[in-house]
Design a protein around this motif. Sequence first.
Motif, short mmCIF file in Angstrom:
data_model
loop_
_atom_site.label_atom_id
_atom_site.label_comp_id
_atom_site.label_asym_id
_atom_site.label_seq_id
_atom_site.Cartn_x
_atom_site.Cartn_y
_atom_site.Cartn_z
N THR A 37 0.82 -1.21 0.00
CA THR A 37 0.00 0.00 0.00
C THR A 37 0.86 1.26 0.00
N LEU A 38 0.29 2.31 -0.58
CA LEU A 38 0.92 3.62 -0.58
C LEU A 38 0.22 4.48 0.46
N ARG A 39 1.02 5.21 1.22
CA ARG A 39 0.47 6.10 2.26
C ARG A 39 1.07 7.48 2.06
N THR A 40 0.23 8.48 1.99
CA THR A 40 0.73 9.84 1.77
C THR A 40 1.35 10.38 3.05
N GLY A 41 2.35 11.23 2.84
CA GLY A 41 3.04 11.87 3.96
C GLY A 41 3.58 13.22 3.53
N ALA A 42 4.40 13.81 4.38
CA ALA A 42 4.97 15.13 4.12
C ALA A 42 6.36 15.20 4.75
N ASN A 43 6.97 16.36 4.71
CA ASN A 43 8.26 16.62 5.36
C ASN A 43 9.39 15.73 4.85
N GLY A 44 9.37 15.39 3.56
CA GLY A 44 10.46 14.65 2.95
C GLY A 44 10.48 13.16 3.24
#
Length: 76
Positions: A37-44
């Motif tokens: 699965t792909l999980r979105t994130g942030a901060n690099g």
Amino acid sequence: MPEVEIEYCVPCGFLDRAENVQHVLLTTFGERLDAVTLRTGANGVFRVTVDGERVYDKQEDAFDVDEIVRRVREHV
């Protein structure tokens, strides 16, 4: 069967990289994985976990798809 999660930074544009890793894992291991699965994130962020255990983190490791596959293989 193991579950793999790929968390990637959306603002950084890591979706292509995440999809590439997902494709290689599904092609390599097929039915031996329960899910990738792909999980979105942030901060690099760009992290790969298998059943909650981190096997790759961009903050600690150089990006190498073959190395990610080797590390996932240890759990399959």
